[in-house]
Design a protein around this motif. Structure first.
Motif, mmCIF file in Angstrom:
data_model
loop_
_atom_site.group_PDB
_atom_site.id
_atom_site.type_symbol
_atom_site.label_atom_id
_atom_site.label_comp_id
_atom_site.label_asym_id
_atom_site.label_seq_id
_atom_site.Cartn_x
_atom_site.Cartn_y
_atom_site.Cartn_z
ATOM 1 N N GLU A 1 -10.073 -8.584 2.788
ATOM 2 C CA GLU A 1 -9.871 -7.412 1.930
ATOM 3 C C GLU A 1 -10.811 -7.426 0.729
ATOM 4 O O GLU A 1 -11.162 -6.372 0.194
ATOM 5 N N ARG B 1 -8.028 -1.329 -4.320
ATOM 6 C CA ARG B 1 -8.388 -2.751 -4.233
ATOM 7 C C ARG B 1 -7.121 -3.511 -3.847
ATOM 8 O O ARG B 1 -6.268 -3.804 -4.670
ATOM 9 N N ALA B 2 -6.993 -3.823 -2.576
ATOM 10 C CA ALA B 2 -5.728 -4.338 -2.050
ATOM 11 C C ALA B 2 -5.479 -5.779 -2.470
ATOM 12 O O ALA B 2 -6.369 -6.630 -2.388
ATOM 13 N N ILE C 1 -4.375 -9.442 -1.927
ATOM 14 C CA ILE C 1 -4.417 -10.280 -0.727
ATOM 15 C C ILE C 1 -3.320 -11.346 -0.745
ATOM 16 O O ILE C 1 -3.255 -12.188 0.143
ATOM 17 N N GLN D 1 -6.482 -12.119 5.474
ATOM 18 C CA GLN D 1 -6.426 -11.113 4.412
ATOM 19 C C GLN D 1 -7.487 -11.321 3.338
ATOM 20 O O GLN D 1 -7.711 -10.442 2.507
ATOM 21 N N SER E 1 -14.295 -6.359 2.001
ATOM 22 C CA SER E 1 -14.124 -5.027 2.583
ATOM 23 C C SER E 1 -14.082 -3.957 1.496
ATOM 24 O O SER E 1 -14.731 -2.903 1.608
ATOM 25 N N HIS E 2 -13.321 -4.223 0.439
ATOM 26 C CA HIS E 2 -13.248 -3.261 -0.665
ATOM 27 C C HIS E 2 -14.611 -3.084 -1.321
ATOM 28 O O HIS E 2 -15.045 -1.952 -1.597
ATOM 29 N N ASP F 1 0.837 -1.195 0.000
ATOM 30 C CA ASP F 1 0.000 0.000 0.000
ATOM 31 C C ASP F 1 0.874 1.249 0.000
ATOM 32 O O ASP F 1 2.055 1.204 0.356
#
Length: 649
Positions: A437, A340-341, A343, A434, A440-441, A299
């Motif tokens: 994510e 958009r992380a 994972i 993770q 969550s996003h 990030d």
């Protein structure tokens, strides 16, 4: 610059200035063709990351000779016919103000082909993780490879690329020559440190002769092989210093791992974020050349700190920009929360390309499909509809996002008080947090887009129809099937969902029956054993975790080998009797009784929750189903369903 004063400051690499410090790291994507020529699909993949704001794109290592192709889908760097095609890559990247370097490699003893035709190495021996032996290179072979590196570098320059990079990294021939373990030659290319360095130094000189002294030339350098037999950081730093002292190298792009420790090349989520930053920091203390950091830098906040602390000059990212090509632009405009992380599951990216399949991403359907799904391809709907989505798991969230982006009025009905679906349960397994994510996003996205969410609401035919929808999307998920064996209804027998939902009373001795070969079984075994339970896992498959992505599986085995876990493959559970179970060998048919277990847990295939779909089909204008409600699958397929139907509405 929204608090990222270092990350978005221009930086000069030799005579090339990049607009920011974000580097899209080189990696094989399997998007080129088997004839060795560049492709439009490949070019658009790199252009997408430039469009998203990366300052520097480094294309993966194309082959310098025919013998150096790790895959049939590697571009023929030595062939001048590639120049027009590569020119398209450079032009597309330059349109967005980014720079592009080309990486050059010879696969050496590392390959994705099974079996390969012929592998080259300094000494005849297989890479320890490989069953394939090698040819010890003759002097003529070495000279051909040197010439191939030079030709490939020149072709990159002719195509308008801004620089080149050679690979002395986790795979390839050049690292094996500098390695004391792999290089046991007794001629001028082996023995002493200076002799083992001779081959890459001759490659560097040949490239300089071909492209000139001012053209940027970097090295992707493995600083630590992470093996019991290989070299560590001290030797990696010594290599970097020797390359710097030639005066012919422009920068060092840090790297780690080998094919025998590939989980450190492309580390999954079980490896800590920023695990390799200490290496780039040590390198900064050792050399004066620009240094690119790598290693689960996920990030912009993390990246900014690395730069501010002086641990690197540039930040390398591969998977984070596969997951979200727009990470740089989002961070620069102060919208980092919308990234958009990645994972680091490795399921859609590395697991695919190691099978020579086109790269994907489990929660970015556009990865590898940029022409049809990339930035700017989502068009407003010609007719705005009232869309009702039933089920707030990943598939329901994704279709809600895409439909709302296209201008539809979306209502999402969720029977519980929380969005996320089965991912909420999967994230309870070790090293799987993770996964959160992904929902969550999507939750952030649907909230931003004004999707109406009805929590704690059981959707029925009547209340759905009362909303007068133009389209209904069923995303009601799936539930565990039931093993059809005697004893399955005993009070001490549970499915894996019962355990994750806290509905099971688990004793000290557990027999785990796994028919899936994925994390439901292997992760549950690790979870319970880490709580002090004795776990015996039985499976009809070849081994426990057979269907896991290999880097995740390797690290899983490293962990569970230290726990009280017993594993028996090639067997089916055929009955349960009190505290005993009978298993049968799937090949010999021989039966065996296992005794003294307090609890039995099983993992088997799921069934779709499809009753509401069939109740509404034909009674509403449009009815679709996505994700597990159509067929129980993985996160990637659920996301893809949501994208596809969202674009269709």
């Amino acid at each position: 610059m929204s608090g990222f004063s270092h990350l978005f400051t221009p930086f000069s690499i030799g005579n090339v200035t990049v607009k920011n410090r974000i580097v899209f790291l080189p990696h094989f994507n399997a998007l080129s063709s088997e004839d060795g020529m560049p492709t439009e699909r490949d070019a658009l993949y790199f252009a997408e990351r430039a469009k998203g704001g990366a300052g520097l794109i480094i294309m993966y290592g194309i082959a310098c000779t025919l013998s150096g192709k790790m895959s049939q889908k590697f571009i023929h760097g030595w062939d001048p016919q590639i120049v027009p095609g590569l020119s398209q890559y450079a032009e597309l990247v330059h349109q967005h103000g980014s720079k592009i370097f080309g990486q050059i490699n010879h696969g050496g003893h590392t390959t994705l082909q099974n079996p390969p035709q012929l592998l080259f190495a300094p000494t005849q021996m297989p890479e320890p993780s490989s069953p394939f032996n090698t040819k010890e290179m003759e002097i003529e072979d070495i000279q051909e490879v040197i010439e191939g590196f030079a030709k490939t570098a020149l072709h990159f320059k002719m195509a308008g690329f801004d620089g080149v990079e050679i690979k002395v990294a986790h795979d390839g021939l050049l690292r094996s020559f500098v390695s004391e373990f792999f290089n046991r030659r007794t001629d001028q290319y082996g023995g002493s440190f200076e002799n083992r360095l001779r081959f890459p130094l001759e490659v560097i000189q040949a490239i300089r002769d071909a492209v000139g002294d001012d053209y940027p030339l970097g090295i992707r350098l493995c600083l630590d092989e992470y093996t019991s037999w290989g070299y560590g950081l001290d030797f990696g730093l010594k290599l970097a210093k020797a390359f710097e002292e030639t005066g012919q190298v422009t920068y060092i792009n840090t790297d780690a791992g080998t094919f025998s420790s590939f989980y450190m090349e492309i580390p999954p989520a079980a490896v800590p974020k920023g695990f390799a930053v200490h290496m780039s920091a040590s390198l900064k203390d050792t050399i004066k050349l620009p240094v690119i950091a790598f290693g689960r830098i996920n990030d912009p906040v993390q990246a900014e700190k690395i730069l501010a602390d002086g641990q690197a000059d540039l930040i390398g990212m591969a998977r984070p920009l596969i997951a979200d090509p727009e990470l740089p632009n989002k961070a620069m405009r102060g919208d980092a929360d919308d990234v958009r992380a990645c994972i680091h599951c490795n399921d859609g990216c590395i697991f695919q390309v190691m099978q020579e399949k086109a790269i994907r991403c489990i929660h970015n359907p556009a990865a590898g499909r940029e022409k049809t799904l990339g930035i700017g391809t989502l068009m407003p709907a010609a007719v705005k509809k009232r869309v009702v989505v039933i089920g707030g798991g990943v598939a329901g969230l994704k279709v809600s996002e895409i439909a709302a982006l296209r201008g539809h009025q979306v209502t999402l009905i969720e029977k519980s008080g929380q969005l996320g679906g089965q991912v909420l349960l999967a994230s309870k397994l070790p090293y799987r947090d993770q996964l959160l994510e992904v929902p969550s996003h999507l939750i952030k996205r649907v909230n931003r887009l004004g999707v109406e969410v009805l929590y704690n609401t059981e959707a029925t035919e009547a209340n759905v129809r009362s909303l007068q929808p133009d389209a209904v999307v069923i995303a009601t998920g799936s539930y565990s099937g039931k093993l059809n064996i005697p004893g399955i209804d005993q009070d001490n027998v549970y499915n894996v969902y019962d355990v994750l939902q806290g509905k099971a009373a688990i004793g000290d001795r557990v027999l785990l029956i796994d028919r899936g070969g994925h994390y439901k079984g292997a992760g549950m075994a690790e979870l319970l054993a880490s709580q002090g339970k004795h776990v015996h896992i039985v499976t009809p498959l070849l081994f426990v975790g057979e269907n896991l992505e290999p880097s995740n599986r390797a690290l899983l085995y490293q962990r569970i080998s230290k726990l009280d876990i017993e594993m028996t493959p090639h067997v089916e559970a055929v009955s349960i009797h009190g505290r005993d179970a009978v298993i049968q060998h799937v090949y010999s048919g021989k039966e065996q009784r296992l005794s003294g277990y307090d609890t039995f847990i099983y993992v088997t295939y799921n069934h779709s929750n499809e009753a509401l779909y069939h109740a509404l089909k034909g009674k509403c204008k449009e009815v679709y189903r996505v994700g597990d409600s159509a067929a129980p699958r993985m996160i990637e397929q659920a996301v893809w369903d949501g994208e596809e139907i969202g674009r269709k509405l």
